[in-house]
Design a protein around this motif. Structure first.
Motif, PDB file in Angstrom:
ATOM      1  N   ASP A  70      22.746  -4.058  26.345  1.00 41.08           N
ATOM      2  CA  ASP A  70      23.277  -2.840  25.755  1.00 41.08           C
ATOM      3  C   ASP A  70      24.797  -2.898  25.674  1.00 41.08           C
ATOM      4  OD1 ASP A  70      20.743  -1.774  25.514  1.00 41.08           O
ATOM      5  OD2 ASP A  70      20.856  -0.649  27.387  1.00 41.08           O
ATOM      6  N   VAL A  71      25.338  -2.253  24.640  1.00 44.69           N
ATOM      7  CA  VAL A  71      26.780  -2.132  24.464  1.00 44.69           C
ATOM      8  C   VAL A  71      27.104  -0.672  24.178  1.00 44.69           C
ATOM      9  CG1 VAL A  71      27.130  -4.493  23.646  1.00 44.69           C
ATOM     10  CG2 VAL A  71      26.644  -2.696  22.004  1.00 44.69           C
ATOM     11  N   GLU A  72      28.304  -0.274  24.512  1.00 49.32           N
ATOM     12  CA  GLU A  72      28.745   1.096  24.283  1.00 49.32           C
ATOM     13  C   GLU A  72      29.781   1.126  23.162  1.00 49.32           C
ATOM     14  OE1 GLU A  72      27.718   4.044  25.616  1.00 49.32           O
ATOM     15  OE2 GLU A  72      26.166   2.848  26.593  1.00 49.32           O
ATOM     16  N   VAL A  73      29.562   2.001  22.221  1.00 53.56           N
ATOM     17  CA  VAL A  73      30.520   2.260  21.149  1.00 53.56           C
ATOM     18  C   VAL A  73      31.240   3.556  21.510  1.00 53.56           C
ATOM     19  CG1 VAL A  73      30.783   2.810  18.711  1.00 53.56           C
ATOM     20  CG2 VAL A  73      29.117   1.071  19.432  1.00 53.56           C
ATOM     21  N   VAL A  74      32.555   3.467  21.601  1.00 60.06           N
ATOM     22  CA  VAL A  74      33.375   4.617  21.984  1.00 60.06           C
ATOM     23  C   VAL A  74      34.255   4.993  20.797  1.00 60.06           C
ATOM     24  CG1 VAL A  74      35.125   5.462  23.588  1.00 60.06           C
ATOM     25  CG2 VAL A  74      33.360   3.873  24.386  1.00 60.06           C
ATOM     26  N   GLU A  75      34.120   6.241  20.350  1.00 57.05           N
ATOM     27  CA  GLU A  75      34.892   6.759  19.223  1.00 57.05           C
ATOM     28  C   GLU A  75      34.827   5.826  18.018  1.00 57.05           C
ATOM     29  OE1 GLU A  75      38.816   7.868  20.517  1.00 57.05           O
ATOM     30  OE2 GLU A  75      38.029   9.224  22.043  1.00 57.05           O
ATOM     31  N   GLY A  76      33.635   5.298  17.754  1.00 55.66           N
ATOM     32  CA  GLY A  76      33.418   4.469  16.578  1.00 55.66           C
ATOM     33  C   GLY A  76      33.887   3.033  16.675  1.00 55.66           C
ATOM     34  N   THR A  77      34.317   2.606  17.870  1.00 57.29           N
ATOM     35  CA  THR A  77      34.828   1.248  18.036  1.00 57.29           C
ATOM     36  C   THR A  77      34.038   0.496  19.102  1.00 57.29           C
ATOM     37  OG1 THR A  77      37.052   1.922  17.381  1.00 57.29           O
ATOM     38  CG2 THR A  77      36.877  -0.139  18.603  1.00 57.29           C
ATOM     39  N   LEU A  78      33.754  -0.758  18.809  1.00 54.65           N
ATOM     40  CA  LEU A  78      33.032  -1.650  19.712  1.00 54.65           C
ATOM     41  C   LEU A  78      33.867  -2.889  19.950  1.00 54.65           C
ATOM     42  CD1 LEU A  78      30.441  -2.699  21.146  1.00 54.65           C
ATOM     43  CD2 LEU A  78      29.712  -3.554  18.915  1.00 54.65           C
ATOM     44  N   GLU A  79      34.028  -3.271  21.216  1.00 56.37           N
ATOM     45  CA  GLU A  79      34.691  -4.530  21.546  1.00 56.37           C
ATOM     46  C   GLU A  79      33.628  -5.521  21.985  1.00 56.37           C
ATOM     47  OE1 GLU A  79      38.098  -4.484  24.081  1.00 56.37           O
ATOM     48  OE2 GLU A  79      38.905  -2.700  23.095  1.00 56.37           O
ATOM     49  N   LEU A  80      33.679  -6.729  21.400  1.00 53.44           N
ATOM     50  CA  LEU A  80      32.685  -7.733  21.740  1.00 53.44           C
ATOM     51  C   LEU A  80      33.252  -9.120  21.526  1.00 53.44           C
ATOM     52  CD1 LEU A  80      30.050  -8.009  18.905  1.00 53.44           C
ATOM     53  CD2 LEU A  80      32.170  -6.777  18.651  1.00 53.44           C
ATOM     54  N   MET A 121      21.353  -1.578   2.263  1.00 51.28           N
ATOM     55  CA  MET A 121      22.351  -2.191   3.108  1.00 51.28           C
ATOM     56  C   MET A 121      23.718  -1.697   2.638  1.00 51.28           C
ATOM     57  SD  MET A 121      23.030  -6.240   3.764  1.00 51.28           S
ATOM     58  CE  MET A 121      22.905  -6.739   2.093  1.00 51.28           C
ATOM     59  N   ASP A 122      24.527  -1.246   3.599  1.00 49.26           N
ATOM     60  CA  ASP A 122      25.860  -0.750   3.292  1.00 49.26           C
ATOM     61  C   ASP A 122      26.882  -1.421   4.208  1.00 49.26           C
ATOM     62  OD1 ASP A 122      25.074   1.218   1.357  1.00 49.26           O
ATOM     63  OD2 ASP A 122      24.377   2.464   3.020  1.00 49.26           O
ATOM     64  N   PHE A 123      27.950  -1.940   3.636  1.00 50.39           N
ATOM     65  CA  PHE A 123      29.022  -2.520   4.435  1.00 50.39           C
ATOM     66  C   PHE A 123      29.884  -1.393   5.001  1.00 50.39           C
ATOM     67  CE2 PHE A 123      27.790  -6.051   1.798  1.00 50.39           C
ATOM     68  CZ  PHE A 123      27.814  -7.098   2.695  1.00 50.39           C
ATOM     69  N   PHE A 124      30.201  -1.482   6.288  1.00 55.96           N
ATOM     70  CA  PHE A 124      31.065  -0.482   6.915  1.00 55.96           C
ATOM     71  C   PHE A 124      32.331  -1.107   7.478  1.00 55.96           C
ATOM     72  CE2 PHE A 124      28.367  -1.924  10.373  1.00 55.96           C
ATOM     73  CZ  PHE A 124      29.258  -2.078  11.408  1.00 55.96           C
ATOM     74  N   TYR A 125      32.382  -2.441   7.549  1.00 50.30           N
ATOM     75  CA  TYR A 125      33.537  -3.099   8.160  1.00 50.30           C
ATOM     76  C   TYR A 125      33.789  -4.427   7.457  1.00 50.30           C
ATOM     77  CZ  TYR A 125      36.628  -5.108  11.647  1.00 50.30           C
ATOM     78  OH  TYR A 125      37.714  -5.667  12.273  1.00 50.30           O
ATOM     79  N   GLU A 126      35.069  -4.694   7.177  1.00 46.90           N
ATOM     80  CA  GLU A 126      35.456  -5.965   6.565  1.00 46.90           C
ATOM     81  C   GLU A 126      36.824  -6.375   7.083  1.00 46.90           C
ATOM     82  OE1 GLU A 126      36.189  -7.887   2.142  1.00 46.90           O
ATOM     83  OE2 GLU A 126      35.761  -5.753   2.335  1.00 46.90           O
ATOM     84  N   ASP A 127      36.927  -7.599   7.583  1.00 48.39           N
ATOM     85  CA  ASP A 127      38.193  -8.160   8.031  1.00 48.39           C
ATOM     86  C   ASP A 127      38.316  -9.547   7.404  1.00 48.39           C
ATOM     87  OD1 ASP A 127      40.363  -9.313   9.309  1.00 48.39           O
ATOM     88  OD2 ASP A 127      39.747  -8.703  11.318  1.00 48.39           O
ATOM     89  N   PRO A 128      38.894  -9.628   6.187  1.00 46.41           N
ATOM     90  CA  PRO A 128      38.977 -10.922   5.493  1.00 46.41           C
ATOM     91  C   PRO A 128      39.775 -11.976   6.256  1.00 46.41           C
ATOM     92  CG  PRO A 128      39.548  -9.119   4.007  1.00 46.41           C
ATOM     93  CD  PRO A 128      39.434  -8.546   5.386  1.00 46.41           C
ATOM     94  N   VAL A 148      35.667  -3.971  16.613  1.00 50.54           N
ATOM     95  CA  VAL A 148      35.091  -3.584  15.320  1.00 50.54           C
ATOM     96  C   VAL A 148      35.134  -2.060  15.254  1.00 50.54           C
ATOM     97  CG1 VAL A 148      33.039  -3.642  13.855  1.00 50.54           C
ATOM     98  CG2 VAL A 148      33.559  -5.588  15.356  1.00 50.54           C
ATOM     99  N   SER A 149      35.805  -1.547  14.248  1.00 51.40           N
ATOM    100  CA  SER A 149      35.915  -0.100  14.095  1.00 51.40           C
ATOM    101  C   SER A 149      34.917   0.391  13.051  1.00 51.40           C
ATOM    102  CB  SER A 149      37.339   0.278  13.686  1.00 51.40           C
ATOM    103  OG  SER A 149      37.656  -0.319  12.453  1.00 51.40           O
ATOM    104  N   GLN A 150      34.836   1.674  12.919  1.00 52.96           N
ATOM    105  CA  GLN A 150      34.004   2.346  11.920  1.00 52.96           C
ATOM    106  C   GLN A 150      32.500   2.142  12.156  1.00 52.96           C
ATOM    107  OE1 GLN A 150      35.609   0.703   8.316  1.00 52.96           O
ATOM    108  NE2 GLN A 150      37.490   1.862   8.501  1.00 52.96           N
ATOM    109  N   ILE A 151      32.104   1.891  13.421  1.00 52.29           N
ATOM    110  CA  ILE A 151      30.680   1.822  13.749  1.00 52.29           C
ATOM    111  C   ILE A 151      30.082   3.193  13.436  1.00 52.29           C
ATOM    112  CG2 ILE A 151      28.986   1.442  15.578  1.00 52.29           C
ATOM    113  CD1 ILE A 151      30.508  -1.100  15.047  1.00 52.29           C
ATOM    114  N   PRO A 152      28.937   3.249  12.772  1.00 53.17           N
ATOM    115  CA  PRO A 152      28.395   4.527  12.304  1.00 53.17           C
ATOM    116  C   PRO A 152      28.081   5.567  13.381  1.00 53.17           C
ATOM    117  CG  PRO A 152      27.160   2.682  11.386  1.00 53.17           C
ATOM    118  CD  PRO A 152      28.131   2.131  12.340  1.00 53.17           C
ATOM    119  N   GLU A 153      27.742   5.155  14.590  1.00 57.20           N
ATOM    120  CA  GLU A 153      27.394   6.101  15.660  1.00 57.20           C
ATOM    121  C   GLU A 153      28.027   5.651  16.966  1.00 57.20           C
ATOM    122  OE1 GLU A 153      25.429   8.832  15.439  1.00 57.20           O
ATOM    123  OE2 GLU A 153      24.712   8.536  13.396  1.00 57.20           O
ATOM    124  N   SER A 154      28.674   6.562  17.682  1.00 57.84           N
ATOM    125  CA  SER A 154      29.154   6.255  19.029  1.00 57.84           C
ATOM    126  C   SER A 154      27.996   6.423  19.997  1.00 57.84           C
ATOM    127  CB  SER A 154      30.302   7.185  19.416  1.00 57.84           C
ATOM    128  OG  SER A 154      31.449   6.899  18.649  1.00 57.84           O
TER     129      SER A 154
END
Length: 81
Positions: A58-68, A1-8, A41-47
């Motif tokens: 289904d959701v679309e990740v565009v240029e590494g960013t997902l809005e949800l 498991m690897d963290f890719f996003y953190e917003d404290p 959410v940015s830095q999603i591993p795959e667009s």
């Protein structure tokens, strides 16, 4: 498991893991009592297309960013398509 996003400030974490078949899974979790509408959410591993497993859409990740939308204390489980 690897963290890719953190917003404290918003109390949101994103991490990636792999299932037994080697498929990528990402979990995005809201650890606050605030509803986060249109949260980016940015830095999603795959667009591309990811499937939200718990609610079956289904959701679309565009240029590494997902809005949800993230509900209070809610987690989204996304599987790479």
């Amino acid at each position: 498991m690897d963290f890719f996003y953190e917003d404290p400030e918003a109390k949101v974490l994103g991490y990636i893991r792999w299932n037994d078949e080697g498929s990528q899974l990402i979990i995005i979790a809201n650890f606050s009592d605030n509803f986060l509408e249109g949260y980016a959410v940015s830095q999603i591993p795959e667009s591309g297309t990811w499937h939200e497993w718990t609610r079956d859409y289904d959701v679309e990740v565009v240029e590494g960013t997902l809005e949800l939308d993230l509900g209070e204390y809610e987690a989204k489980v996304l599987v790479w398509q």
